[in-house]
Design a protein around this motif. Structure first.
Motif, short mmCIF file in Angstrom:
data_model
loop_
_atom_site.label_atom_id
_atom_site.label_comp_id
_atom_site.label_asym_id
_atom_site.label_seq_id
_atom_site.Cartn_x
_atom_site.Cartn_y
_atom_site.Cartn_z
N ASN A 64 -7.54 2.64 10.32
CA ASN A 64 -7.13 1.68 11.32
C ASN A 64 -6.61 0.43 10.61
OD1 ASN A 64 -6.88 0.28 13.65
ND2 ASN A 64 -8.90 0.88 14.42
N ILE A 65 -5.50 -0.10 11.10
CA ILE A 65 -4.96 -1.29 10.44
C ILE A 65 -4.83 -2.42 11.43
CG2 ILE A 65 -3.00 -2.26 9.19
CD1 ILE A 65 -2.45 0.32 8.02
N LYS A 66 -5.33 -3.55 11.03
CA LYS A 66 -5.12 -4.75 11.84
C LYS A 66 -4.38 -5.73 10.96
CE LYS A 66 -9.31 -4.72 14.47
NZ LYS A 66 -10.63 -5.29 14.31
N THR A 67 -3.37 -6.36 11.53
CA THR A 67 -2.67 -7.34 10.72
C THR A 67 -2.27 -8.52 11.57
OG1 THR A 67 -0.85 -7.68 9.20
CG2 THR A 67 -0.42 -6.21 11.04
N LYS A 68 -2.31 -9.68 10.99
CA LYS A 68 -1.86 -10.87 11.70
C LYS A 68 -0.93 -11.61 10.77
CE LYS A 68 -5.10 -12.52 15.13
NZ LYS A 68 -6.38 -13.20 15.25
N PRO A 69 0.24 -11.96 11.27
CA PRO A 69 1.17 -12.68 10.40
C PRO A 69 0.49 -13.92 9.84
CG PRO A 69 2.18 -12.16 12.52
CD PRO A 69 0.77 -11.71 12.60
N LEU A 70 0.68 -14.15 8.60
CA LEU A 70 0.15 -15.29 7.84
C LEU A 70 -1.36 -15.25 7.60
CD1 LEU A 70 2.19 -18.23 9.39
CD2 LEU A 70 2.62 -16.98 7.29
N VAL A 71 -2.09 -14.51 8.42
CA VAL A 71 -3.55 -14.52 8.27
C VAL A 71 -4.03 -13.43 7.32
CG1 VAL A 71 -5.75 -14.37 9.46
CG2 VAL A 71 -3.82 -15.52 10.54
N GLY A 72 -3.41 -12.28 7.42
CA GLY A 72 -3.80 -11.22 6.50
C GLY A 72 -3.85 -9.86 7.15
N THR A 73 -4.30 -8.90 6.38
CA THR A 73 -4.34 -7.53 6.83
C THR A 73 -5.73 -6.98 6.60
OG1 THR A 73 -2.06 -7.32 6.14
CG2 THR A 73 -3.23 -5.28 6.60
N GLU A 74 -6.18 -6.16 7.52
CA GLU A 74 -7.49 -5.55 7.35
C GLU A 74 -7.34 -4.06 7.63
OE1 GLU A 74 -11.16 -7.61 8.94
OE2 GLU A 74 -11.04 -5.86 10.22
N ILE A 75 -7.67 -3.28 6.64
CA ILE A 75 -7.57 -1.83 6.81
C ILE A 75 -8.98 -1.26 6.84
CG2 ILE A 75 -6.73 0.31 5.78
CD1 ILE A 75 -4.49 -1.28 4.53
N THR A 76 -9.28 -0.54 7.89
CA THR A 76 -10.62 0.03 7.99
C THR A 76 -10.53 1.54 7.94
OG1 THR A 76 -11.11 -1.78 9.48
CG2 THR A 76 -12.74 -0.04 9.31
N ILE A 77 -11.25 2.10 7.00
CA ILE A 77 -11.27 3.56 6.88
C ILE A 77 -12.70 4.01 7.17
CG2 ILE A 77 -11.03 5.51 5.30
CD1 ILE A 77 -9.03 3.80 3.74
N THR A 78 -12.83 4.91 8.10
CA THR A 78 -14.16 5.42 8.40
C THR A 78 -14.23 6.87 7.93
OG1 THR A 78 -14.08 4.04 10.35
CG2 THR A 78 -15.91 5.55 10.17
N LEU A 79 -15.27 7.15 7.19
CA LEU A 79 -15.39 8.49 6.60
C LEU A 79 -16.77 9.05 6.86
CD1 LEU A 79 -13.97 7.59 3.12
CD2 LEU A 79 -12.88 9.17 4.70
N PRO A 80 -16.87 10.36 6.98
CA PRO A 80 -18.21 10.95 7.05
C PRO A 80 -18.90 10.83 5.70
CG PRO A 80 -16.55 12.66 6.94
CD PRO A 80 -15.82 11.37 7.05
N ILE A 81 -20.22 10.75 5.71
CA ILE A 81 -20.92 10.62 4.43
C ILE A 81 -20.88 11.93 3.66
CG2 ILE A 81 -23.19 10.29 3.39
CD1 ILE A 81 -23.75 8.19 5.40
#
Lengths: 353, 772
Positions: free
Chosen positions: B479-496
């Motif tokens: 999942n990617i969240k991004t905001k101009p000028l603020v930054g980017t956050e990439i979330t990867i969820t994985l099974p253990i």
């Protein structure tokens, strides 16, 4: 000892050296690796639960180094410890001798160049050392320096002729020797007025370190022997790596003639030169060590009328060389290191009278 | 020592050396972060010991080149330890040089080390020697001396080599007075403390794991066995009932009175047998159930322990990262603060391995185009240093969440859309309709990048498609969240863990398939009359949302049997894929099971839509559907929608390799031919032009530094020719300076890849992209 394997604890943080040591020891049917730990602290914990017959100890380790671990083990669960140390590092060598002081019984250099065709020689040496050391009886070391001294009757030296007659003192030692030599040199008076010439079997690369270490505590200066060097009173000369040390007319002589008793430097070579060139003007002292290097030559020296001393069984880590000499009736006296000091002190006092 | 042992020894050495290398690199980075005034003695001591240990190990296996480098590093740290040398930028640069040299040489055998590297390591040793000896002289020289040489400060600065910071540096002395010094030192030394572990070969662990897994199928079989026994018991019971009924019926039957004794005897014997069977069966069932339960617990516990063993800490992988970030950011001239948390969390080794490239790629992206230059950051009200973090957390359902955040400029959605339109992935109108969130999946479509020229630290586009594919393969989500000028956050969820999945067994015509439960949103039954056809597609309305309905049989190409199926209802399995719902119609939904996916054998390594097989409790082997694959298939069957597939296996294309070095040329040719291209080569630009005139090429790969005509000139020439200007040119070069990249761009090159960290996959990616 026939069916029982020697239990070895390997203390080593490098998996590589563990692999090498294991390979060398396991190949030999006499050993069983009873444990492998990665630092000194783990080693002390290990010996508090299990008793290995012998420990191989690395010096440079995280958490607790080999010197601290040796000290700890020798004061709680005394076990024969062999220090494995890189013979090319000053700091390591320093710590190695500190570990010897703390009670480690032997040192050997770390394996290097395993791919070289001569590597089997190292393997052989290591196997022999570990086997022998596993049989050494070690005692708890608590302030051994404060042990009460035994005294030798002063009357022995009333005959000042003995003292005045002696021109040089030769000392030979092997396994267990460094600590005894250190003790003797530390116990001598500052004004000691005899030259001392020493042959100590030690792994290649450690001699320089040995001299430095001895200098820390010795009352008289200690140096590596050089070829053609004239000896001076009150100085101690140690045979360098890979050369026999002889002495003629107060001049040191280094020789690369072939090893004697498989050793170069050899104690026998030194004692023989004392017997040939000084006779009863020399004093020979043979200390702890495996094998029989110097035993026959000590006897030869005694036969010239010289005083000879062999270290006693009790205090010897390995009673090989002195034991052989005693068997051959080569020792005028059988002394503990303390007694040797006292003897030398007495010798000095009477001479300076 | 025998040959095999030596071989093993060298393998061991490499593992160990790698560990030392990591500790050295990370220790240096930690050390670099130590602020002036904080004590770093323990840290330096650890570094010293690491160099020392590696030296010894190298000596043992006769890796003399590494030994030499370590020796110099050791003396460098030793001087710092003794306060004879201050930690200046130059000391760090030198130390990093040494560490990099080590890395380069670890994986080679001594004979394979190139002369260049040897030369470099000699230079390194010499530099260290100079530094140490010069500093000794300087310290012994009276400090007034510098001041007496006619007071011009500039002259003075020139006289003293830049790296000489004399002993007794005020920072160092003030360190003594810092009250919480000990706190700091213990903390920093803890950071790089070594772990105590036993090494077991991965193969052994894997085989252990597989064996434990085998037990699991025995467990399932036992459960089935108990169930069968219980059923058998039930049938016997019903026989007993029937028997009783017949008996009483017999008694009531007056016509048979005279022969009743005969019957009674026979019935008596019959029911005795039945009762004894029943009793024995009951005992058997009971003990079987009991055994199954016990075995079940034991097997589960064993599985858990084995799983635990194959669990690795994230730090195992992430320990590489501080150094990588350091190298990359200094290469790109960016100042980045990098932090990690949660690296002690454990995860299946195979998942961790699979995540290596994706994570590295994401980090590269963030540094390469996430962070704006310092001045720009400051004018945007941010700290001049970029902040990059990897945060690992446990999530629900035995999952792990990896969050990679940066405070860079964010992803330019408009550029992204633009790029997608240009690639013909979506229409301009459609792109205008897309909201920011809706546009985000475009990132994962191969071929979109927001970067104008492809560099070796490649653009977002292609890479993210691969990241996504990897994450999918590991049954994870991104999942990617991004905001101009603020930054980017990439979330990867994985099974253990990888293997144990739940799955739904469905019937499709006369066959059964398993759908992994993690993709299933819900199962449902809709009335056939509610299935509508919209735009030539079957659609149903679920919770007021139209959902595409697909018939699994059709997609898998299975012939429908006209059976007794109740055609008034359609049974559906609703899948969530990428925030999209898709309903699959199946003949029947059987049961949800715990399943164990067995990978297919090599002969069947790639079967479309199938990811593996599992064995049901009754011993039946059932294929497990590969949902991402399935979705791709369905999208293809729709024709023109966003096609997520990577293009592969196109008909062989012709590539020209231009390079004056025969080694590079052969290497490139080899890589490209292996990848299935037709390759011709030329030794310089002139030569290349001749060849181009003779035959057709789809792409040109060229070196820059060549005699007669360099790569820039050559590119310019190619681009100026009408018949050639559309042929993509990839510059592969040792020059990594920015101005060279710009020169390359100006010349008209389509991509620019730096040789020094030349990765063939990267090259192939770029090429395959340019050929699309």
């Amino acid at each position: 000892m026939i069916n029982k394997k020697i239990k070895v604890l390997i203390v080593e943080d490098s998996i590589l050296f563990v692999t090498i040591l294991k390979e060398i020891l396991v190949k030999n049917n006499h050993f069983e690796i009873c444990g492998i730990v990665k630092n000194g602290l783990a080693a002390t914990e290990f010996v508090s639960k299990m008793r290995p017959d012998v420990i191989t100890m690395d010096i440079n380790m995280p958490v607790m180094n080999g010197y601290d671990a040796t000290r700890e083990i020798m004061s709680t669960n005394p076990t024969p410890i062999i220090i494995l140390s890189a013979n090319i590092d000053e700091t390591d060598i320093n710590d190695t001798f500190k570990a010897l002081e703390a009670g480690a019984v032997a040192i050997i250099e770390k394996p290097s160049a395993c791919d070289s065709p001569d590597f089997h020689l190292y393997e052989k040496r290591l196997v022999q050392l570990v086997r022998l050391m596993s049989e050494v009886k070690v005692v708890r070391r608590i302030d051994y320096k404060n042990r009460r001294r035994e005294y030798i009757s002063r009357s022995f030296f009333s005959d000042t002729e003995i003292s005045n007659n002696i021109e040089v003192i030769g000392i030979g030692a092997s396994t267990g020797g460094p600590v005894v030599i250190e003790k003797i040199l530390a116990g001598l008076p500052k004004d000691f007025s005899f030259p001392i010439v020493i042959v100590q079997h030690i792994s290649k690369g450690f001699t320089k370190g040995l001299v430095e270490w001895l200098n820390h505590s010795s009352a008289i200066p200690v140096k590596l022997a050089e070829n053609n060097e004239t000896i001076t009173k009150g100085v101690c000369y140690v045979a360098p790596d890979d050369a026999h040390l002889g002495i003629i007319k107060n001049t040191l002589m280094l020789s690369d003639s072939k090893p004697l008793y498989n050793m170069r430097p050899s104690v026998g070579f030194l004692f023989a030169s004392l017997a040939n060139n000084y006779g009863n003007k020399a004093l020979g002292i043979l200390l702890t060590g495996m094998g029989r290097d110097g035993s026959e030559e000590l006897k030869a020296l005694r036969d010239t009328g010289a005083i000879t001393i062999a270290q006693d069984k009790e205090s010897s880590v390995i009673f090989g060389m002195p034991g052989e000499a005693i068997k051959l009736n080569g020792a005028s006296f059988i002394y503990t290191p303390d007694k040797i000091i006292n003897f030398l002190e007495g010798l000095n006092t009477t001479k300076n009278k | 020592m025998d040959e095999n042992f030596l071989k093993r020894l060298i393998e061991t050495f490499k593992i160990e050396a790698e560990e030392h290398y990591n500790n050295l690199a990370n220790g240096l980075i930690t050390l670099e972060k130590v602020k002036p005034g904080e004590s770093c003695f323990e840290l330096v001591e650890t570094l010293h010991r690491e160099a020392h240990s590696l030296k010894g190990a190298a000596r043992a296996v006769s890796f003399t080149d590494i030994e030499d480098v370590c020796k110099s590093l050791e003396s460098l740290f030793s001087a710092v330890k003794k306060d004879a040398l201050a930690l200046s930028k130059n000391v760090f640069a030198l130390a990093f040089m040494g560490v990099d040299l080590i890395k380069e040489m670890i994986y080679l055998n001594p004979v394979e080390i190139e002369d260049d590297t040897k030369l470099l390591s000699d230079t390194f040793s010499l530099k260290v020697w100079e530094l140490l000896n010069l500093s000794e002289n300087e310290t012994s020289a009276p400090p007034e001396k510098t001041f007496t040489t006619n007071g011009d400060a500039a002259v003075n600065e020139n006289n003293i080599p830049a790296y000489l910071e004399l002993n007794g540096n005020s920072d160092f002395t003030s360190a003594q007075s810092i009250p919480n010094k000990e706190q700091i030192t213990t903390h920093s030394s803890k950071d790089i403390q070594l772990q105590e572990n036993i090494r077991i070969s991965v193969q052994k662990l894997d085989s252990l794991y597989l064996q434990a897994e085998e037990l699991l199928s025995s467990k399932l079989a036992m459960e089935q066995f108990s169930k069968d026994l219980q059923e058998l018991s039930a049938s016997i019971n019903s026989i007993k009932l029937e028997l009783n009924k017949s008996q009483s019926a017999l008694r009531r039957n007056k016509y048979l009175v005279e022969r009743q004794n005969e019957f009674t005897d026979s019935f008596g014997r019959f029911s005795e047998v039945i009762i004894s069977i029943d009793n024995r069966l009951k005992v058997l069932t009971k003990s079987s159930v009991e055994n199954t339960r016990k075995t079940g617990i034991a097997v589960t516990e064993l599985m858990d322990s084995v799983k635990d063993i194959i669990m690795f800490k994230f730090s195992h992988l992430l320990d590489l990262f501080p150094k990588a970030v350091h190298d990359l950011s200094s290469e790109l001239g960016k100042d980045v603060d990098f932090v990690m948390s949660g690296t002690d969390i454990q995860i299946d080794r195979r998942i961790l391995e699979g995540m290596k490239d994706p994570l590295i790629h994401i980090i590269r992206n963030a540094i390469d185009h996430g962070f704006e230059p310092s001045e720009e950051r400051v004018s945007n009200g941010k700290s001049p240093k970029g902040n990059l973090s990897i945060c690992i957390k446990h999530a629900e359902n035995r999952k792990v969440e990896i969050k990679i955040s940066d405070d860079g400029k964010g992803i330019d959605i408009e550029k992204l859309k633009h790029s997608a339109v240009k690639k013909g992935l979506i229409s301009l109108e459609k792109s205008n309709e897309l909201s920011e969130d809706d546009a985000m999946p475009l990132l994962f479509v191969s071929g979109t990048t927001t970067k104008k020229i492809i560099t070796d630290i490649s653009g977002y586009g292609l890479g993210m498609a691969i990241v996504k594919e990897k994450v999918d393969k590991l049954s994870g989500t991104i999942n990617i969240k991004t905001k101009p000028l603020v930054g980017t956050e990439i979330t990867i969820t994985l099974p253990i863990t990888l293997t144990m999945l739940r799955g739904l067994v469905v019937q499709c015509s006369d066959r059964q398939f398993v759908i992994p439960s993690n993709y299933i949103n819900n199962v449902n039954r809709v009335s056939a009359s509610n299935v509508k056809r919209v735009e030539n597609k079957s659609t149903i309305i679920l919770n007021d949302v139209p959902v595409t309905l697909l018939y699994l049989c059709d997609i898998l190409g299975i012939k429908k049997h006209k059976t007794t199926e109740d055609s008034s209802f359609v049974k559906i399995v609703v899948i969530t894929f990428f925030d999209k719902l898709i309903a699959f119609a199946v003949s029947d939904i059987l049961e949800e099971i715990e399943l164990l996916i067995k990978p297919l054998n090599k002969q069947l390594a790639r079967i479309k839509n199938i990811s593996g097989a599992t064995i049901l409790g009754n011993g039946k082997i059932v294929p497990v559907l590969n949902i991402p694959d399935l979705i791709k298939t369905t999208e293809k069957s729709f024709g023109k929608t966003t096609d997520l597939t990577l293009q592969t296996n196109e008909s062989a294309r012709d590539i020209l390799v231009v390079d004056d070095s025969i080694t590079s040329r052969m290497l490139l040719q080899d890589i490209l031919e292996t990848a299935g291209y037709n390759v011709k080569s030329a030794s310089d630009g002139m030569n290349a032009l001749k060849i181009i005139k003779e035959s057709h090429f789809d792409l040109i790969v060229s070196d820059i530094e060549m005699p007669l005509m360099n790569g820039f000139q050559f590119t310019k020439l190619v681009k100026s020719m009408d018949n050639l200007k559309d042929v993509p040119v990839v510059l592969v070069t040792a020059l990594s300076r920015d101005e060279d990249k710009i020169k390359g761009m100006d010349a008209g090159a389509n991509a620019y890849i730096v040789k020094s960290d030349f990765e063939q996959s990267n090259l192939l990616e770029v090429i395959s992209r340019l050929l699309q």
